[in-house]
Enzyme design. Sequence first.
Site, PDB file in Angstrom:
ATOM      1  N   HIS A 307      41.960  45.946  42.022  1.00  0.00           N
ATOM      2  CA  HIS A 307      41.487  44.531  42.019  1.00  0.00           C
ATOM      3  C   HIS A 307      40.042  44.950  41.717  1.00  0.00           C
ATOM      4  O   HIS A 307      39.307  45.778  41.801  1.00  0.00           O
ATOM      5  CB  HIS A 307      41.356  43.861  43.413  1.00  0.00           C
ATOM      6  CG  HIS A 307      41.190  42.428  43.416  1.00  0.00           C
ATOM      7  ND1 HIS A 307      39.978  41.917  43.439  1.00  0.00           N
ATOM      8  CD2 HIS A 307      42.011  41.385  43.316  1.00  0.00           C
ATOM      9  CE1 HIS A 307      39.944  40.726  43.441  1.00  0.00           C
ATOM     10  NE2 HIS A 307      41.191  40.429  43.228  1.00  0.00           N
ATOM     11  N   ASP A 364      49.408  40.472  45.427  1.00  0.00           N
ATOM     12  CA  ASP A 364      50.694  40.359  44.334  1.00  0.00           C
ATOM     13  C   ASP A 364      51.729  41.493  44.570  1.00  0.00           C
ATOM     14  O   ASP A 364      52.870  41.330  44.090  1.00  0.00           O
ATOM     15  CB  ASP A 364      50.544  40.161  43.010  1.00  0.00           C
ATOM     16  CG  ASP A 364      49.802  38.727  42.870  1.00  0.00           C
ATOM     17  OD1 ASP A 364      50.325  37.837  43.461  1.00  0.00           O
ATOM     18  OD2 ASP A 364      48.823  38.688  41.704  1.00  0.00           O
TER      19      ASP A 364
END
Length: 429
Positions: A307, A364
Amino acid sequence: MTEVKDARLTVDGSTIELEIERASIGNDGLSVSNLLRDTGLVTVDPGFTNTASCESAITYIDGDQGVLRYRGYPIEQLAEHSTFLEVAYLLIRGELPTESELTAFNHRVARHMHVHEGIKTFLGAFPRDAHPMAVLSGALSALSTFYPESVGRGEYEIELATVQLLAKTAVVISYLQRRVTGGELIEPRPGGHYVDEFMRVAFSGPDGELDIDPIVRRALDLLLILHADHEQNCSTSTVRIVGSSQANIYASVSAGIGALSGPLHGGANEAALRMFDHIKESGDTVEQFVAKVKDKSEGARLMGFGHRVYKSFDPRGTVVKRIADQVLDQLGGNNETFDMAKRLEEIALSDDYFIERKLYPNVDFYTGLLYSAMKFPVPIFTPLFALGRMPGWIAHYREMMHDPKTKIGRPRQIYTGVVERDYVPMDQR
Ligand code: ACO
């Protein structure tokens, strides 16, 4: 972090003072708006890794500590106590609603769930195997043409567009699911519960009835809450930049859907599930797949990992994993794949490649498995992300519209092309 008191920049011996913009929490900012005027230089920051594009009071993230707060409320508390529409209200209006405010908001959204016949015709014009994110982007932009009374930047229009988008995006996605699964489109019932209506229109048979498992209802509500906002991510920044030209909110969120569809952003939930399937089909062990990711020769990434902002853990990922544990346990989903995903996570988290680069599972990594256990078809995973993110996009569009500092988004560049040359006639090339 110690507070920076003053900042100066020396260019060719001349020193200029840079203004510091203070945050209520988190990184303060160095204002460089006058840099070009004062020095003839522009700033360079590919991927905006170091650039604050605006001031915002909606969402706070501390990527080092794994903190995510909507309007100051920790995501863990909202996930435990709240509902999706309550969170939508909070993000958009800035405060938690009272009971009567929430009831009125729920009713107002429920009343707008039906969609114009023309939208249904529009959805039917796309090939059945069209990716739903492409159709969704077109459909949300098209809403402005069917509901012109909600197009505009006045208070009335924006309020109406807000409920239209929350309500109709749910039904359009349900319809997209019915097109994937081959069912006829059925009407939403006025006054229904948001998540129930979404599921009923998506899953029910021709009689329009659906017995919704309370575990699934709560899991979906939670997943929508976890996706509801994430400050200046790729799709939200897209919504803001399109809206900064004073394009209407439908055009702006439609562009956001395009940004969200990419596998490095919202498309990662679908990509992660496809990755798990690929590992199984290839016959590789999890260790062999991780070796290929590290080797980089095949260009494979561990989808659902890493991320831009979170460098210790993604707090949404922690909640998703917990829900996945419960849902798969109670609904009996694909435990074999879940076990493989957990093993993949375990190996990656103890591997120097991932440790050095601070790569952790993001929201996710497990959502695809969860959606799959809830019987959503794979192409609907990213539209589900879009449904969750809708309140965030709306809140940012509205905040930007009311911010007197908003200017049309228009970055500079470092030109590296040919300086100047004369046109060469065709017969001399
Ligand atoms: N698998 C393997 N290596 C990775 C991964 C990954 N998932 N993510 C980053 N890396 C490596 C890069 O190859 C790079 O290595 P290098 O230093 O040897 O060149 C290093 O880590 C830094 O990566 P960047 O791409 O520069 O990091 P950035 O902040 O630009 O990208 C992103 C963040 C796009 C999320 C990235 O981690 C990624 O591609 N992850 C996989 C896709 C994904 O899960 N996206 C969803 C993000 S969450 C969301 O949008 C909801």
